[in-house]
Each structure stands twice: as C-alpha cells, then as structure tokens.
Design a protein around this motif. Structure first.
Motif, PDB file in Angstrom:
ATOM      1  N   ASN A 243       2.249   1.901  -3.280  1.00 20.35           N
ATOM      2  CA  ASN A 243       1.222   2.470  -4.135  1.00 20.35           C
ATOM      3  C   ASN A 243       1.066   3.971  -3.884  1.00 20.35           C
TER       4      ASN A 243
ATOM      5  N   GLU B 228       0.837  -1.207   0.000  1.00 24.16           N
ATOM      6  CA  GLU B 228       0.000   0.000   0.000  1.00 24.16           C
ATOM      7  C   GLU B 228       0.869   1.253   0.000  1.00 24.16           C
TER       8      GLU B 228
ATOM      9  N   GLU C 157      -7.109  -1.991  -1.513  1.00 21.57           N
ATOM     10  CA  GLU C 157      -8.465  -1.980  -0.973  1.00 21.57           C
ATOM     11  C   GLU C 157      -9.523  -1.805  -2.067  1.00 21.57           C
TER      12      GLU C 157
ATOM     13  N   GLY D  10      -5.348   1.756  -3.444  1.00 21.47           N
ATOM     14  CA  GLY D  10      -4.453   0.603  -3.575  1.00 21.47           C
ATOM     15  C   GLY D  10      -5.204  -0.705  -3.565  1.00 21.47           C
TER      16      GLY D  10
END
Lengths: 1016, 524
Positions: free
Chosen positions: A629, A626, B122, B120
């Motif tokens: 990202n 994450e 999720e 991302g």
C-alpha cells in the motif's frame, strides 16, 4: 645244319608272339575282373545308399575294401604275370611244358643264343645247333593258342556277365541302383536320386519331426562362439553364411533322410537308428527348409521351417532415465543401462555432448563376446569433469562385433543432465521432502481413519489387510524416484525405513494371525490378536506421525529461514531505494527500482505462503500488504511530482521493512539461542544421568559387599543369578537370531511365524524376570518359554512338509531357525536347572544382611528422588527435541520402577532382589542416555538436511567422527571384469572380497555390492 | 496504564496566574498535575512574553508532546540541542522515538477525540476507534463526574514494536506482561489488534485506558494503582452497556483458586505498576482481585458513589478509606473481609483455564498464542499434524490428531477447541461442532479463532442472528480477517441492516486492496 641267326630269330619271333598273346589274355582277364569288382562295388554301394548310409561312409567303406582288392590283383597277381609274359625264357618254358619232348632244348637255345651271338660260346656248338634245329621245328609244330588259351579269359567274361546281371537285378530292386550309386559317388546326393525315383507321399501328410536343436555356427568374422538353441521350433534366425547344424527326431522310422532348402538339390542327412536326424545347411537367403524322409521307395516331407535371415543388427541400448535429470556435483548419476545385441557387444561407452563437442567415457569392453551387458553409472558429475551449471547430453553408445561392417552402433535415448550447484540441490531436496511429506500424510490419514480393529472377524481383518496394503506404495515410489536403488543419506531414509518396518510388522501379523482358513495354522483368532493388532497399528501410526512431523519441521525451518533471508533482501533494497531518492530523485529510476522491490516482495510473498498457518504468517501478510500500500502511495507521489513526499514515504517504508527484517532475525537468533540452551540442558542432563547411574551401580556394589560380608551362603545364590543373567541374555540373542532367520516370513507357515514370535516374547520375559531376581516368576516364565519353544521346534519341523512351499520346498532360513530354536531350548533348559537350584537354596534369613539392606534404603531413597527430578528434565528435553520419540521417557519410567522396586526390597531386607532391581535401574538409566543420544544424533542429521535444503553444506568435508554412518558413504564403483588381467584373477578377487569381514552395519552394502558384481 | 500525576494543587493556583508571572516551572507543574489546558495556557503566555527563550521552548516541547504534535516537538528539540541544551537528560520522554513510531500515521478527528492510526489496512480501525472513544467519554465522564478538559488523542500503533518505541517502556516488560496499551502524557497509546496476530479486545482496552485518564484527572492522580486498575478493569466494558465482574474466565479461575488457597497477590507488589509483576499469571490474578473489589464496592454502594470516592481521594483521603467507607465498612481490613465473603458467593468459574500467552508482532511459534500448545511441544506436534491433515482435506484424520493433542490434566486449549469444532463442521456434524465451540468461547472469549469458528458453525445451522453476534465478536477482536468481514456483510444483509452490511463490505474491500481503497483522512 648250321644254325644261323635267322634260325634264332624265328624262334625268338615265335616266342615273342606267344608273349604278346599271353599279355592280351591277361589284359582281357584283368578288365573283366575289374568290371566284376566295380559292378560288385556298385551293387554294394547301391545297397548301402538304399539303406541310408551317407556317401562318405559308402565311399569310405568301398574305397577301403575294393581298392586293396584291386591293388592286390593288379600288383601281386597281374603285374608279375604281365612281366613274366614278356620274357622269352617264360614262353620257352610254356612251350617246353606243352611239348615235353623238347627236353629243354628250346630253353637252352634261348639262354645260349646271346653268348653265341657274341661269339663267346664255350659249349659244343654242334649240340647247340642240334638243339636249335629241334627248337625251330617246334615253332612249326605248335600253335600259339595251344600255349596260351583264351579259356580263362572267357571264364572271367562269364563272371562279368553275372556281375552285370546282378547289377541289373539290384538296379531294379533297390531304391538306389548301382548306376545311381555311381552318380552319388560322383557327387550327386543320394536323396535326389531317391527323390527322383520315389513315390511322393501325400503333400498334406507331413512326417512328424520334433526335438529340434539348432546349432548356429557363425561366420568367423563375427567372432562369436556357436550358439545352440534346444527345443527350437525349427525356424532359423541367422545372418548369411551361418552354418546351422540341425538335430531332430522323427516320430516314425525311416531308412534315409535328406534336407532340402526351398527347391534346391536335397542334401543328405544323417539318420541314426532310423529316427535321429542330423543335417546341416548354410544360411544364404530367406526361405524354408525341410527334411525328406525316405522309407523304401516312398518319401515323406517334414513340415517346412522358415529361414529368416537376420543381418547383424545394431545393439539396443536402454537407460533407466531419459529426458532431463538434475544431479548435484557430488551426487552419483545412478544411471542404469542395458545393452543387448543379437550377436555380440564389443564395447559400451557414455558419450557426453556439450557445446565444446562430444567426448567418451569408457564403460565396458567385455573380454568375451556377450549378447547382453548392463550396469549402473555411479560416477558423479564432478568425476565426469562437469561443474555446477553445466547442462550436457548423455548417451550410452554400444558397438557390436560385426567385423564386416566395422561394428554397428547402438545408441540410447538422450538424457539431458543438469549439474546443480548448492542452491539447485537445495531446491530439489526441498521439493522431494514436500512430496514425501504429502504422500506420508495421505498414508497417515488413511491409518488414522481406520477403525481399530477394522473388523470383528478374521475374514474382515484379512480383507482389510488385502485392501490397504498398498497404502504405502506412493511413499515407496517417491523415495525410489529420488534415490533409486540407493539409500538416502538423510534423515528421510531413517524415517521411511521406520515406517516401512512398522507397517510391515502390522501387515505380517494381520495376515499370519487372522489367516485361520484352510486349517494351516489350526488356530482361531483370539482377543489378544485383536489387541496386538491395535498395538501394531498404533506403532505404524506413530511411525508415520513421527516421519511427517520431522520432515515438516525441517521444511518449516527451511522455509522460515528463506523468508527471513528474503525479508532481509527486501529491506536492503528498500533502504537503497530510500538512499537513491535522497541522492538523486530521478522519477524513472525510482519507479524502476520500485518495480524491482515489488518483484522481490512477490517472491517473498510466495515463500511466505508456504509458512504454516499461524499468527506469524498473518502478521507477515499484513505487513506485506501494508508495504504494498505504501508503495502504491509512493508511486502516486512520484507520478504527481511530489518528490519530497515520495522521499519521506520511501524512508518510512525502508524503516518499516528494516524493523520487520530485524524482528525476523531476532526471532531466528532466539530460536538459535533456544537450540543452544537445549543443547546445554541436554549436556547437563546426560552428566546427571550418568552420575545417577554410576551411583546406583555403586549402591548395588555396596549391597553386594554387605551380602558377601553377612550372607556367605548367598554368594552361591548370587553366583547362580549371575549365571542366569548370562544365560537369559544369550537366550534373548538366540531367539532374536531365530526371528531374523524367519525374516519377513515369506514362504513360512503362519503357525511357525506366530510360535516363533511368541517364543521370542516369552524369552524376553524370562530375561526381565531374571533381572528382577524373581526366582518363582523366572521359573514360570522359563517353563512357558520352553513350552512355546518346543511348539516352535515342532512347527519348524513341519516346514517343507506341510508348509506353503509344498511337500518339497523349504522356506529360506529354515535350517538356521531350527539351529537357533534348539539353542534357545538348550539355554532355557539350563536356566531351569539353575532356577531350581536357587529354589532349593535357603532364603535370605540372615538378620545381619537384612539389617544391612535396610540401612541402604535411605541412600536408595535419595537416588529415587533424584531420579524423579531428572525424569521431569528428561521429559522436557525429549519433548523439546523434534526427533524425540518418547523412548527416553519410557526408559526413565522403567528406571524409576526398578528403583522403587529396589527401595521396597531394601525396606523388606531382601538384599538379593534389591540388588537385582538396582542393577536393572542402572541399566535402564544407561538406556535413557542412549535414547537421548540417538535422538540428538537424528536431530543433527535433520540439521544437516536442512542445511542442504538451504543450499549449504556443499564442499564441506565431514570432520572426524561426524556423519560416519554407512549411509553417508558414496556408493562404491563396481570394477568391471575387464579391469583385471585375466578372468581367473577377476574370480579370485571376487572370492577374496566376498570372504572379507566387514562391520555389521556394512553387511547389507557388501551384499548388494557382490550381487551386482556377479551379475556382470 | 495509569499516569503518575503530581499534585494538582500547584496547577490550580497557576490557573489564576497572570501572563507576567508565567514560567517554565509553572507549566511543568500543570503537566505534572495532568492538567494539559493549564500547561497550554502557560506555554502560550510564555511564548507571548519570551518567544525565543529556552524556557518557552522547553515548555513548548513538553506540551507539544502531550498534544501529540511529535514532529513539531522534535523540531523544538533539535533547536534546543542546537543551543547545547540536552533536554533528554532532564526528562525521559521518548520524543524522537515517538516521532519515529508515528511516522506515516494519519490523524482523524471525532467529537472531542482524535485518532491517529496508520494508513492502509489500519483504516479499518478508524470508525470503531472513534465510536469507542466517544462512547467512553460519554459513559465514563458521566460515571466519574467529569472527564479531561481537552480533546483526547488515541494513538493506535500498527505494531507492538512501534508501540514499545513510543511508550518508553522496556521491551522485555511489555513482552512479559503483555502490556499493549497505555494512558500517559494525557494521551492514550494502544497497539493495533494486528500486532497480536489474531487480535485482542482492543476496544475494551481503549476504554480501559480512558478510564485511567479520567480517574487520574478526577483524583489529581492520587488514586493508587490498585484502585486505578480495579476501576478500569471492572468498568472497561461499561461503554458498550455491559455490566459484569469484568474479569475473564481465566481470571475467574485464578481467583477461585486464590479464594480456596487464600494466596492473593499482595497490594504492595503492584503498588507502582501492574507491568512489573512477576508473570502474566500473577498480573491476571492481581487484576481480578482489584476488579472484584470495585465490583463489590459498586454492588454495596451503587455507581453513584464513584464521583464522591474519587473526589475524596483527590481531597487527600486514602483510597482504602474512601472505598471502605463508601462500601459501608469501618476500615479496609473490614472491607477486605466483606469482599472475601462476597467473593465466596460469586459464581466464579472453577475450572482451570490458562491465560492466553502474550505474542506480539507474530513472534514465537505458530502455537505461541495457545496456552497449552505453547508450553507443550509434544502436544503441539499432534496439533501440527492435525493442521496438515486438515489442509490435505482429511478432517476425520485431523480430528484424531487434535484430540491426541489434548491433555485432560492440563488447561483446555482454545486453538484445539476451535480446530476440533472446525473439523466437526467439515464432517457435517454442526451440532457437535457447536457444543465444542460454545464451550471454547465461554472459556476463552478473547480467542478470535474460536469466535470465527463459532460464527461459521452458527451460519451452517442457519442461526443468522447468533452468527452475526459471533462474527461481530470476532470483528471486535480482529477486524483484519476478510472472512469475518464477508460474513458480517452477508449476515447484516440477511438481517436487513444495509448500512452495517455496506460498512463491512467496505472493510472487506480495504482488506482485499491492502488499504488502497481507504477514504481520505485529515492530516494534522
């Protein structure tokens, strides 16, 4: 007639002529005599040379005999005659002897002529004149040849002729003629003389020569002691100038021998008894040498032997490690070296080269010239003056004793040493533990996949043992690669040792008990053997599991901490980046810092990949993903000039990473908190166990007091039990000693080992029975133990007669084992007597005592309840300790059983048995504490290892009482012999040191130390 | 979780109030009754009448918070604080923490629903979350005779930490009881399945929370906790058409034991919230009790009784009375007796099964989510050894260790069952593997790893249809596993469903790229 001086002169001339004639004759005779002696001597010499005697022997003998004879002849015979011949009076007397009628007138004239000439005559001149007249007349009457004849000279001449003839005969008959003898005595070798005359045997037929011993006498400059090479093949290896003394023995008898190098003039060789040869040559150049063996007029050659000229070569230096190594600052180098030289080593040094240059560290300067030296450098980099981060080149350099060249230099291969700081050490230690875990895991898998038992017949079992006993070799290799000959100071050493011991027991048992072929043990494998195999196999698996688990736990802990530390760094970097974006949003700078953050995260991901597969890893990976990202989005925002968005996202990223880092820190704190709580629980548990043990012992004392009060006759029985306690303990100790003497069983017969082991088990069984105060059971166990003990003693007696060592060899430790088994049998015999005495004693029939015992049952019951509660806690605590091996729980179970036994005995009013069980319970409770303490100590060791892996703990001095086990001590530096003033002083120090007592745990260290010392 | 509503009576009155009469108190009363449209109306009137007034700002703050407009709420909060008004001491709503917790999250709109999720990875949740919400609205609004009169917002927090931040609950309570979702402030708050490492039944949890919202609205927040939780628990799978008791095997085993020992959790103990029960075990039993009571009610009276029961409660009838009468009993004691009798006839799983421990944000050891190994460090050692051996390519040896790690006296370990099955599969014994994993799935359907292994085993046996179902079950628990997405993509392709195959292929790409390939989202 007047006697004038002329008359007197005539007489004197006549007498002088006689003297001269006599002297000529003497001279001739002397010459002939000398000739005879010389010829005789030469004939004798030729005989002697032909017989193989050496020149010097012959010269000595001839000189010793001929010269005295000649001296006697010349000095005592010829010399007086010569002198006498020169006197007038002697000649006058010779004439008077020939002409007796002169009646001494000539002598008188000769004697008085001097006085007359001086005018001092006091006699009648007339008479003197008359005598002179007669004397003068004589000169005309007698010829000189009448006075001095040549006849004797002619006889001497005849003797000389005879001698010459004899010499001629000798010359024709003997291999070495008289004239040859002259040559030989003048310096030519007898061998060459004989060789010239001898008929050579066939060139292909070489005389058999063997048992050659070469003794090299090196040139003085080399300073080397002579070296003897027995049973040589005759090849000479030596530097120029070396004299080689050769001894050999021929197959046949010869009468003379010589040695020849190439085609040089042969040199005489000694020949003793016709077969034993001695000769010497001096090595000058390469070639060949041979013996010339003379028999009568024939000569045989020995085989040619090479002469190889070896110049003094430079020493050859090898080291135990080359290439690159890394060591901690305080870690011994452990570099083994060995120097060999052909003719002697003068010094050995270690050269340390770095940018600043090369310096030397002296290793050895042997007192005597030796051809081989070896050693191990235990110095630490710190002791060598190095510091963390240094990278130096090490070389072992040896100089030999070649004085001619000033010493040849021999060098080892270069070894690059990198001195590690705490971080580097940690990395290396971690890598080693990973490797160790890997090889242990493979071994564990192999054992787990075994069928147990692997076969149903002894042959199959043996096949299994043969096929699988190298399973742990990789473990040994990894361990040895890391620690060399030293022992690890960490918990890995303990774990590996436990694994090796367990597997050793398994393989020893398998080989010994299933090797029923050949009738050595004379037994068949039984079901119990297969069961025991299963137990030992299980123990090996358990040891491997424990080792893998402990090492893995350490690695996991270390890895988690590293990840947490990296996570913290990542979070800090992200925070700084966010702050930077707030302060000075320069796009390029932000992108550069983002790259930096990304690199940090890559490092973190790499570390995280080694975390165990679990939800944390999954969670971490998803978080990192994450974050990655988010970083991509930030880059895009920066690229698009949306700096406000970038700032906001950076802030969010920093917050997210910080929250996660905090979470990890929390988790670590929770782990630490858990450890602390466990430590507290452990402390409390130990106190509770101690108290319970003390109360159990106090209750046993109370029971003993009641027994003393109510059961007088039982005092004696209790005394006997106490005696049995001591005897059984001693028997167990001696049986352990017996097994220790048997050691690994190498060289012992299978039956001896098996019986010794069974005896040990039986003896331990007797102790258990005694502790339980079970008279009948104890007696039965003692009798069993006696039976096995006797069998063991017999088996030991057969060792050396029928054992694998053959009829003469004896296994190591046999003597001690025999001594111990005899002691065990003696103790068992005493125990049996005591037990039989107990059996004769009246039973516990005293109602008062029975009642007293029953009254204590309630208290015992309370203790039992507390034991049960504590047993759960012991289980919890031991399970929570990664180093717990279940022994505390096992002992706690034993304590519980003993306490239950005590309770039952008290309920039945059996005071004696109850007390025995109570004391056993107290003992087992103590063992519980010991087990827990050992596990705790091992855990502490684990934690220390973890700290080292994390790069901590360097430079930290152990506190009092901390880490004092012998394995933590640095290996001692072995003093070299030259460190002592004299060899005697060195030997004395050696002997004194060996005799010194050391604590038991240092025995192995001491043994190793002196083994290395005596090897020097 | 249930939201506490005040009486909606005031709100009903307020609906007819004119703009001139609008005040902060009226707005607060609407909010207390859970009537967000009412509060929005009052807020708008206040803003129109007294736009800069403190009252308008205060009401606006509360309404914005319920609307899910946290940044705007924080701006209002800042303004109020700038005026020296300490609003946070007046109500304990976590305005700022919520704004922090949703930082970077994105809003997605559906039909009458909004989903806020992180970017991302999720993104993967988005479609499923919308589907669940829409299905729930359709199912439960119909079942209960109506739903909330406003769009429903679902906040999906990527970590438990963020959820805790936004929930205002004490972290300890969350970690003890495993509460990872809430229905509060007219919104739904759930933690992403990622927060539990291996996931959880988040879809049913969303539905569960939506039921709370509907029941709260339909009863004007008069339904007691036991009925709230009973309805939510029993009906939480109804959105996907599943009819059953609605309790897990673990809960069944607890209930069976309680039936035997008659040791139930007293109603009083969870009067205010299930989150404050002593342990997860106790909470599980309490949920099982109330869920089966609702099941008993619906079996006796049918689903159609629900609207009337809720209406009666809203109208002031006690829940106990309404339920008892609906089920044909004279009073609650009679109802309880009837329930007990009925319970005795239910095929409850008798075997002792442990509840899955609550492990959030990857905390705890690697076996922390296994009920057996988490409590037994001694057995966890064997499991770890098994893992190492399996990692080293020695499944046969690993199997030995996994079997050593089991304790016949203790509840079965789902992790060990999954591992054992995986080993058997690697040893090419798929039938044995299937037997083990099937048993595991039956006992612990929420243990994702079991579903994953189940899928693998079925795939190896060529049972594609069944395998896809297993993989789908794994996806429902944890869609963040690339293996699951790959398997589903292949499975659906094989079954001829190209659309679903493509969907999972897309999820797989998202996982591979860390979410950078996720589609655009609308941000509000």
């Amino acid at each position: 007639m007047e006697v004038t001086p002329q008359h007197i002169a005539v007489i004197h001339r006549f007498l002088d002529a006689l003297g001269r004639r006599e002297r000529w004759i003497l001279a001739a005779r002397s010459g002939l005599w000398l000739t005879c002696v010389l010829i005789g001597s030469l004939v004798l010499a030729s005989v002697a040379f032909s017989a193989g005697l050496s020149r010097w022997t012959v010269a000595l003998v001839l000189g010793g005999t001929t010269l005295p004879c000649l001296g006697f002849l010349l000095g005592r015979v010829l010399r007086p005659q010569w002198r006498r011949a020169g006197t007038l009076r002697w000649q006058a007397r010779r004439v008077e002897a020939r002409l007796p009628g002169l009646r001494s007138r000539l002598i008188t004239v000769v004697d008085r002529s001097v006085e007359v000439a001086r005018g001092q005559a006091r006699f009648s001149t007339a008479l003197w004149a008359r005598a002179a007249e007669h004397a003068q007349a004589v000169t005309g009457l007698i010829a000189p040849g009448d006075v001095h004849s040549w006849r004797r000279a002619r006889r001497s001449g005849l003797g000389a002729v005879i001698a010459a003839l004899l010499a001629g005969v000798a010359s024709s008959m003997l291999p070495v003629g008289p004239l040859d003898a002259v040559d030989i005595l003048m310096g030519r070798s007898a061998a060459s003389v004989r060789l010239a005359a001898a008929a050579a045997a066939s060139a292909e037929e070489r005389a058999l020569v063997g048992d050659i011993t070469l003794r090299y006498v090196y040139p003085d400059y080399m300073g080397m002691e002579p070296v003897s090479v027995p049973n040589s093949d005759g090849t000479i290896h030596a530097p120029p100038g070396t004299r080689v003394e050769i001894k050999a023995r021929t197959a046949d008898r010869f009468d003379a021998a010589a040695i020849q190098v190439d085609d040089d003039e042969p040199l005489d060789a000694g020949l003793d008894g016709g077969r034993d040869l001695t000769a010497s040559i001096t090595v000058q150049m390469e070639g060949a040498w041979r013996f010339l063996l003379f028999e009568s007029d024939e000569v045989q050659l020995s085989p040619d032997y090479k002469i190889i000229v070896e110049a003094d070569q430079a020493p050859v230096v090898v080291t135990s490690a080359t290439g690159e190594v890394a060591r901690a600052l305080d870690e011994p180098l452990g570099l083994g070296w060995q120097v060999t030289d052909d003719y002697g080593i003068r010094s050995v040094v270690m050269e340390i080269t770095d940018d600043a240059g090369t310096r030397q560290v002296k290793l050895r300067t042997p007192i005597d010239s030796v051809a081989e030296l070896s050693g191990r450098i235990r110095k630490t980099p710190a002791a060598l003056g190095l510091k963390p981060g240094d990278k130096v080149t090490l070389q072992i350099v040896a100089m030999d004793s070649d004085k001619a060249s000033g010493g040849n230099r021999g060098e080892s291969a270069e070894l690059v040493l990198e001195v590690l700081g705490p971080k580097g050490i940690g990395q290396r230690l971690t890598a080693y533990h990973k490797k160790l875990r890997e090889v242990l895991l493979v071994a564990l898998a192999d054992f787990l996949e075994d069928a147990v038992p692997p076969a149903q017949d002894p042959r199959g079992m043996l096949r299994w043992a043969r096929n699988t006993r190298d399973r742990l070799d990789p473990v040994r290799e990894v361990y040895k690669d890391k620690w060399g000959e030293n022992q690890s100071t960490g918990v890995d050493g303990v774990l590996v040792r436990e694994v090796m011991e367990a597997s050793g027991r398994l393989y020893r048992f398998t080989v010994v008990n299933f090797d029923t072929g050949g009738g050595v043990s004379g037994r068949r494998a039984v079901e119990k053997d297969y069961r025991t195999f299963g137990e030992l196999h299980g123990e090996t698996v358990a040891a491997l599991e424990h080792a893998v688990w402990v090492i893995d736990s350490m690695l996991q802990q270390v890895n988690f901490r590293q990840v947490a530390a990296l996570m913290k760094s990542v979070a800090q970097e992200a925070t700084e980046l966010a702050n930077l974006a707030d302060d000075d949003p320069d796009a390029q700078q932000l992108l550069a810092r983002l790259d930096q953050l990304e690199r940090l995260m890559a490092t973190l991901s790499k570390s995280a990949s080694e975390l165990s597969e679990g939800q944390f890893k999954e969670f971490l990976n998803s978080q990192m993903s994450e974050a990655q990202n988010q970083m991509d989005a930030i880059r895009q925002a920066i690229a698009a000039g949306r700096m406000e968005d970038a700032q906001r996202m950076l802030e969010e990223l920093a917050q997210q990473l910080n929250r996660f880092a905090e979470g990890m820190q929390d988790q670590m704190q929770q782990g630490q908190q858990g450890d602390n709580e466990l430590a507290e629980r452990m402390k409390k548990l130990m106190e509770d166990l101690k108290q319970l043990g003390e109360e159990q012992a106090a209750l046993a004392d109370e029971l003993a007091a009641a027994r003393e009060l109510h059961g007088g006759q039982l005092d004696e029985v209790m005394g006997l039990w106490s005696k049995l306690d001591k005897l059984s303990n001693e028997a167990v100790e001696r049986s352990s000693g017996m097994l220790a003497e048997v050691g690994t069983g190498e060289g012992w017969s299978a039956s001896s080992i098996r019986r010794a082991e069974v005896t040990g088990q039986e003896v331990r069984g007797t102790r258990d029975a005694v502790r339980a105060r079970d008279a009948r059971g104890s007696l039965e166990r003692v009798m069993d133990a006696q039976r096995y003990g006797a069998m063991t003693e017999r088996a030991f007696g057969n060792e050396g007669r029928y054992g694998p060592q053959g009829p003469t060899g004896q296994p190591e430790g046999l003597k001690g084992a025999k001594r111990e088994v005899r002691a065990v049998l003696g103790l068992l015999s005493k125990m049996r007597e005591v037990l039989e005495e107990i059996e004769r004693q009246p039973g516990e029939s005293n109602p008062a005592l029975q009642n007293a015992a029953r009254q204590l049952s309630g208290q015992q019951s309370q203790l039992n309840q507390r034991q049960q509660t504590l047993a759960e806690e012991v289980q919890t605590v031991e399970r929570a300790m990664p180093t717990g091996d279940g022994s505390a729980q096992e002992n706690m179970r034993g304590a519980g059983e003993a306490m239950d036994g005590a309770k039952g005995a008290l309920d039945r009013g059996e005071a004696m048995r109850g007390e025995g069980q109570q004391r056993e319970a107290a003992r087992r409770l103590q063992e519980v504490q010991d087990s827990l303490q050992q596990a705790a100590a091992k855990q502490q060791q684990m934690q220390r290892d973890q700290q080292r892996m994390e790069g901590e703990g360097e430079g930290r001095q152990p506190q009092d009482g901390e880490g004092q086990d012998p394995s933590h001590l640095e290996q001692p530096e072995i003093p070299t012999p030259e460190a002592f003033e004299t060899p005697e002083e060195y030997r004395r120090a050696l002997l004194e040191g060996m005799a010194e007592d050391v604590p038991e745990e240092f025995e192995a260290l001491k043994k190793r130390f002196y083994e290395e010392l005596v090897r020097q | 979780m249930k939201n506490w509503y005040a009486s909606s009576l005031g709100a009903l009155v307020l609906l007819g109030v004119s703009a001139q009469a609008a005040s902060l108190g009226e707005g607060v009363a609407c909010l207390s009754a859970g009537d967000l449209p009412c509060a929005q109306q009052v807020r708008d009137q206040l803003n129109e009448a007294r736009p800069a007034s403190t009252d308008a700002q205060k009401l606006n703050l509360r309404v914005l918070f319920r609307e899910g407009r946290y940044d705007e709420a924080v701006e209002v909060l800042d303004a109020l604080e700038g005026q020296g008004i300490d609003i946070e001491s007046e109500d304990r709503n976590p305005y700022r923490p919520t704004a922090t917790a949703v930082a970077g999250m994105e809003l997605v709109e559906g039909d009458g629903v909004w989903i806020r999720r992180a970017g991302g990875l999720e993104v993967i949740l988005e479609e499923d979350a919308l589907a669940v919400m829409q299905a729930s609205r359709q199912t439960y609004d119909s079942l209960f005779g109506g739903g909330p009169g406003h769009d429903v917002l679902l906040d999906i927090f990527p970590t438990a930490r963020r959820f805790i931040l936004a929930s205002g609950l004490p972290p300890e309570a969350v970690r003890t009881t495993g509460v990872i979702a809430l229905s509060k402030w007219n919104r739904l708050l759930v933690s992403s399945p990622r927060s539990k490492g291996r996931g959880y039944g988040w879809k049913d949890t969303v539905a569960h929370e939506y039921i709370h919202l509907v029941v709260s609205v339909r009863t004007a927040d008069r339904a007691p906790v036991w009925l709230q939780e009973g309805l939510a628990k029993h009906l939480e799978a109804r959105w996907r058409g599943e009819h059953g008791l609605g309790i897990s095997t673990h809960q069944q085993s607890l209930l069976a034991k309680a039936v035997h020992t008659e040791e139930f959790v007293p109603f009083e103990k969870f009067k205010h919230s299930m989150a404050y029960l002593d342990s997860g075990q106790e909470a599980a039993l309490a949920f099982a009790q109330v869920a089966t009571m609702v099941a008993y009610l619906l079996e006796q009276a049918g689903d159609e009784v629900l609207p009337s029961v809720l209406s009666r409660i809203r109208d002031g009838v006690t829940a106990e009375q309404a339920v008892s009468e609906a089920a044909g009993h004279t009073d609650f004691a009679d109802f309880r007796q009837g329930w007990l009798t009925w319970l005795g006839t239910q095929p409850l799983i008798q075997e002792e099964i442990a509840s899955l421990p609550v492990v959030l944000d990857g905390s705890g050891s690697e076996y922390a989510d296994d009920p057996l190994l988490a409590a037994r460090a001694d057995l966890a050692r064997f499991a770890r050894l098994g893992d190492l051996l399996r990692g080293a390519g020695r499944p046969k040896a690993a199997l030995v260790e996994y079997r050593k790690a089991q304790d016949p006296e203790a509840p079965p370990s789902p992790l060990l069952m999954a591992r054992e099955s995986a080993c058997l599969l690697e040893l090419e014994q798929p039938s044995e593997a299937l037997k083990v994993v099937k048993e595991g799935v039956q006992m612990y359907p929420e243990f994702t790893l079991l579903q994953v292994v189940h899928g693998r085993v079925l795939d190896s046996l060529g049972q594609t249809q069944a395998a896809v179902q297993a993989w789908q079950a794994a996806h429902d628990l944890n869609p963040f596993d690339p293996e699951v997405q790959t398997a589903l993509s292949s499975g659906w392709t094989e079954l001829g469903d190209a659309e679903r195959a493509e969907q999972h292929r897309r999820y797989g790409r998202i996982l591979q790229t860390g979410g950078s390939l996720a589609g655009e989202s609308e941000t509000r």
